[in-house]
Scaffold this motif. Structure first.
Motif, PDB file in Angstrom:
ATOM      1  N   ALA A  93      38.310  27.611  32.187  1.00 37.88           N
ATOM      2  CA  ALA A  93      39.246  28.447  32.946  1.00 37.88           C
ATOM      3  C   ALA A  93      40.144  29.250  32.009  1.00 37.88           C
ATOM      4  CB  ALA A  93      40.083  27.565  33.872  1.00 37.88           C
ATOM      5  N   TRP A  94      40.561  28.635  30.910  1.00 40.57           N
ATOM      6  CA  TRP A  94      41.399  29.355  29.953  1.00 40.57           C
ATOM      7  C   TRP A  94      40.601  30.433  29.220  1.00 40.57           C
ATOM      8  CZ3 TRP A  94      46.380  29.889  29.601  1.00 40.57           C
ATOM      9  CH2 TRP A  94      47.224  28.919  30.147  1.00 40.57           C
ATOM     10  N   PHE A  95      39.314  30.204  29.016  1.00 36.38           N
ATOM     11  CA  PHE A  95      38.494  31.236  28.374  1.00 36.38           C
ATOM     12  C   PHE A  95      38.377  32.466  29.274  1.00 36.38           C
ATOM     13  CE2 PHE A  95      34.357  33.282  27.751  1.00 36.38           C
ATOM     14  CZ  PHE A  95      34.490  33.679  26.431  1.00 36.38           C
ATOM     15  N   VAL A  96      38.148  32.230  30.579  1.00 36.52           N
ATOM     16  CA  VAL A  96      38.079  33.353  31.523  1.00 36.52           C
ATOM     17  C   VAL A  96      39.383  34.143  31.502  1.00 36.52           C
ATOM     18  CG1 VAL A  96      37.884  33.946  33.964  1.00 36.52           C
ATOM     19  CG2 VAL A  96      36.381  32.214  32.991  1.00 36.52           C
ATOM     20  N   ARG A  97      40.500  33.431  31.389  1.00 38.23           N
ATOM     21  CA  ARG A  97      41.809  34.104  31.370  1.00 38.23           C
ATOM     22  C   ARG A  97      42.048  34.824  30.056  1.00 38.23           C
ATOM     23  NH1 ARG A  97      47.634  31.284  32.851  1.00 38.23           N
ATOM     24  NH2 ARG A  97      48.988  32.797  31.784  1.00 38.23           N
ATOM     25  N   ALA A  98      41.780  34.162  28.951  1.00 35.21           N
ATOM     26  CA  ALA A  98      42.050  34.768  27.642  1.00 35.21           C
ATOM     27  C   ALA A  98      41.172  35.985  27.387  1.00 35.21           C
ATOM     28  CB  ALA A  98      41.842  33.730  26.535  1.00 35.21           C
ATOM     29  N   ALA A  99      39.915  35.920  27.832  1.00 37.40           N
ATOM     30  CA  ALA A  99      38.982  37.026  27.608  1.00 37.40           C
ATOM     31  C   ALA A  99      39.147  38.142  28.622  1.00 37.40           C
ATOM     32  CB  ALA A  99      37.548  36.506  27.635  1.00 37.40           C
TER      33      ALA A  99
ATOM     34  N   LEU B  55      37.985  38.252  31.700  1.00 35.95           N
ATOM     35  CA  LEU B  55      36.710  38.495  32.361  1.00 35.95           C
ATOM     36  C   LEU B  55      36.882  38.893  33.819  1.00 35.95           C
ATOM     37  CD1 LEU B  55      34.551  35.568  30.910  1.00 35.95           C
ATOM     38  CD2 LEU B  55      34.757  37.934  30.101  1.00 35.95           C
ATOM     39  N   LEU B  56      37.881  38.353  34.491  1.00 32.13           N
ATOM     40  CA  LEU B  56      38.121  38.671  35.895  1.00 32.13           C
ATOM     41  C   LEU B  56      39.402  39.451  36.116  1.00 32.13           C
ATOM     42  CD1 LEU B  56      37.042  35.298  37.557  1.00 32.13           C
ATOM     43  CD2 LEU B  56      35.706  37.385  37.289  1.00 32.13           C
ATOM     44  N   GLY B  57      40.328  39.335  35.225  1.00 33.60           N
ATOM     45  CA  GLY B  57      41.602  40.023  35.340  1.00 33.60           C
ATOM     46  C   GLY B  57      42.491  39.639  34.170  1.00 33.60           C
ATOM     47  N   SER B  58      43.282  40.578  33.724  1.00 35.17           N
ATOM     48  CA  SER B  58      44.101  40.339  32.540  1.00 35.17           C
ATOM     49  C   SER B  58      45.549  40.063  32.916  1.00 35.17           C
ATOM     50  CB  SER B  58      44.038  41.563  31.610  1.00 35.17           C
ATOM     51  OG  SER B  58      44.924  41.403  30.524  1.00 35.17           O
ATOM     52  N   LEU B  59      46.115  39.051  32.302  1.00 37.37           N
ATOM     53  CA  LEU B  59      47.538  38.749  32.449  1.00 37.37           C
ATOM     54  C   LEU B  59      48.321  39.214  31.231  1.00 37.37           C
ATOM     55  CD1 LEU B  59      47.453  35.155  33.993  1.00 37.37           C
ATOM     56  CD2 LEU B  59      47.439  37.363  35.132  1.00 37.37           C
TER      57      LEU B  59
ATOM     58  N   SER C 169      41.910  28.544  39.616  1.00 32.79           N
ATOM     59  CA  SER C 169      42.727  29.230  38.612  1.00 32.79           C
ATOM     60  C   SER C 169      42.040  30.490  38.114  1.00 32.79           C
ATOM     61  CB  SER C 169      43.011  28.288  37.437  1.00 32.79           C
ATOM     62  OG  SER C 169      43.699  27.133  37.869  1.00 32.79           O
ATOM     63  N   ALA C 170      40.748  30.359  37.782  1.00 37.33           N
ATOM     64  CA  ALA C 170      40.011  31.535  37.307  1.00 37.33           C
ATOM     65  C   ALA C 170      39.823  32.551  38.419  1.00 37.33           C
ATOM     66  CB  ALA C 170      38.654  31.097  36.746  1.00 37.33           C
ATOM     67  N   GLY C 171      39.575  32.071  39.645  1.00 38.24           N
ATOM     68  CA  GLY C 171      39.365  32.989  40.758  1.00 38.24           C
ATOM     69  C   GLY C 171      40.582  33.812  41.095  1.00 38.24           C
ATOM     70  N   LEU C 172      41.771  33.244  40.947  1.00 35.32           N
ATOM     71  CA  LEU C 172      42.995  33.979  41.261  1.00 35.32           C
ATOM     72  C   LEU C 172      43.216  35.152  40.312  1.00 35.32           C
ATOM     73  CD1 LEU C 172      45.447  31.063  42.138  1.00 35.32           C
ATOM     74  CD2 LEU C 172      44.628  32.851  43.669  1.00 35.32           C
ATOM     75  N   LEU C 173      42.579  35.110  39.152  1.00 31.25           N
ATOM     76  CA  LEU C 173      42.719  36.232  38.224  1.00 31.25           C
ATOM     77  C   LEU C 173      42.109  37.504  38.788  1.00 31.25           C
ATOM     78  CD1 LEU C 173      41.722  34.401  34.925  1.00 31.25           C
ATOM     79  CD2 LEU C 173      44.019  35.153  35.550  1.00 31.25           C
ATOM     80  N   ALA C 174      41.129  37.363  39.684  1.00 37.62           N
ATOM     81  CA  ALA C 174      40.429  38.526  40.227  1.00 37.62           C
ATOM     82  C   ALA C 174      41.105  39.099  41.461  1.00 37.62           C
ATOM     83  CB  ALA C 174      38.992  38.152  40.568  1.00 37.62           C
TER      84      ALA C 174
ATOM     85  N   VAL D 171      50.656  40.662  35.880  1.00 35.82           N
ATOM     86  CA  VAL D 171      49.330  40.327  36.359  1.00 35.82           C
ATOM     87  C   VAL D 171      48.547  41.613  36.566  1.00 35.82           C
ATOM     88  CG1 VAL D 171      48.010  39.233  38.201  1.00 35.82           C
ATOM     89  CG2 VAL D 171      50.194  38.259  37.486  1.00 35.82           C
ATOM     90  N   ARG D 172      47.373  41.714  35.942  1.00 37.48           N
ATOM     91  CA  ARG D 172      46.562  42.925  36.019  1.00 37.48           C
ATOM     92  C   ARG D 172      45.126  42.531  36.368  1.00 37.48           C
ATOM     93  NH1 ARG D 172      48.998  47.233  32.794  1.00 37.48           N
ATOM     94  NH2 ARG D 172      46.931  48.061  32.342  1.00 37.48           N
ATOM     95  N   GLN D 173      44.544  43.304  37.282  1.00 33.68           N
ATOM     96  CA  GLN D 173      43.159  43.068  37.674  1.00 33.68           C
ATOM     97  C   GLN D 173      42.258  44.058  36.958  1.00 33.68           C
ATOM     98  OE1 GLN D 173      42.411  43.471  41.841  1.00 33.68           O
ATOM     99  NE2 GLN D 173      40.258  42.886  41.692  1.00 33.68           N
TER     100      GLN D 173
END
Length: 360
Positions: free
Chosen positions: A89-95, A97-101, A193-198, A209-211
């Motif tokens: 989940a942290w990799f999806v966030r750091a990279a 992949l679904l949305g940038s914070l 957690s990863a899904g909310l990034l999108a 929070v950026r998509q």
């Protein structure tokens, strides 16, 4: 206790030495000496007295101990699974992949931390328990620091819950219920957690929070401003018309409905059209007419040859369209409009959106 010539142990009466003592006897059959008061009898109970006692569970360990006895777990798998899911989940966030914070680069360290802690638990050597607990606490502190500007944003709350679940899994020796319930909740929290990034985070403007909208086939990536998110064709109407996808290209709609700002990105593979002809066709598909070019600079991703034109849609929205043909022949158009009731064209919004566009 004495041993026979064959090596088999036999018990003796502590009073008269009579042997062997019958199995389960509570007193010596020869002298009547009672055995009830002996600790060995209380421990053994009805177990066979003619066999040596062995450890009940030689391989069992507990999730405790110290640096000498090794703080390891008898069941490290579920806890390691939660930590590994947390790392993913942290990799999806750091990279992004679904949305940038807009997290700092050291966020990748949390990815490595989760993976390493999972490996430590699987290896089950040394002070595994202490290392896992310290590592998860560090992860929780980092999560809180990253969420300092918007601690109640759903995505930040989800990542914090994920950390708490991981901590619960590495404290003490979890029983069967805590192991499997914690594993299920941990995996669910990692996916959430990863899904909310999108998802567009409505009402958290300024939270950072950026998509990101990604089109692998057409080779684009658009990072939207905070508060903006992907919109369907129905959500864009009547302010903006999203053209139907073709074999050569397609588009994606986005916007901030609360601020009445709408936009779309159109990418079309090389068809041999000149830039002017391609942009004119895109204007017609949007229901507008190609007007004089503006002095407003085009997004950097479109190159220096791209042009910027004013656009007024049939629905009354006003905005800007940047259009250009890339070196590989792809036609790219970026549109940002604002509803007439909100004050018309917003060049600042167009510039902000254009800065987040990247083309491969």
């Amino acid at each position: 206790m004495r041993y026979t010539p064959g090596g088999m142990p036999q018990t003796l009466c502590p009073n008269c030495g009579h042997s062997p003592i019958p199995r389960g006897a509570s007193a010596c059959p020869s002298c009547g000496e009672p055995f009830d008061h002996l600790q060995s009898h209380k421990k053994v109970g009805r177990m066979r007295l003619d066999r040596p006692m062995v450890e009940a569970d030689d391989d069992a360990t507990v999730f405790g101990g110290d640096l000498v006895t090794s703080a390891v777990s008898a069941h490290p798998g579920p806890a390691a699974g939660v930590l590994l899911a947390s790392a993913a989940a942290w990799f999806v966030r750091a990279a992004g992949l679904l949305g940038s914070l807009e997290d700092p680069a050291w966020t990748y360290g949390l990815v490595c931390l989760g993976a390493v802690l999972a490996l430590v638990l699987v290896l089950n050597r040394g002070p595994a328990k202490g290392m896992a607990q310290v590592g998860v606490v560090v992860q929780l502190l980092a999560t809180g620091w990253l969420a300092r500007e918007a601690p109640l944003a759903p995505v930040h709350v989800a990542y914090f819950i994920l950390g708490v679940l991981a901590l619960v899994m590495v404290v003490g020796e979890p029983g069967p219920m805590r192991r499997y319930l914690g594993l299920g909740l941990g995996l669910g929290a990692a996916v959430a957690s990863a899904g909310l990034l999108a998802l567009p985070i409505a009402g958290t403007s300024g939270a950072g929070v950026r998509q990101s909208l990604v089109g692998s086939e057409l080779g684009y990536r658009l990072e939207l401003p905070p508060g903006w998110g992907q919109l369907t064709r129905e959500q864009l109407a009547p302010h903006l018309v999203l053209p139907a996808s073709t074999l050569q290209g397609g588009g994606v709609g986005f916007g901030d409905a609360a601020q009445e700002r709408y936009g779309l990105l159109w990418v079309e593979r090389g068809t041999g059209k000149a830039a002017a002809a391609g942009c004119k066709g895109l204007f017609q598909a949007l229901g507008g007419a190609l007007g004089e070019a503006l002095s407003l600079p085009a997004p950097p991703a479109l190159g220096s040859a791209a042009t910027v034109h004013p656009l007024r849609t049939p629905g009354g929205a006003e905005g800007t369209l940047a259009c250009g043909v890339l070196a590989d022949g792809r036609l790219v158009g970026l549109v940002v409009v604002a509803a007439q009731a909100s004050g018309g064209a917003d060049e600042a919004a167009f510039t902000t959106v254009g800065a987040g566009l990247a083309l491969q």
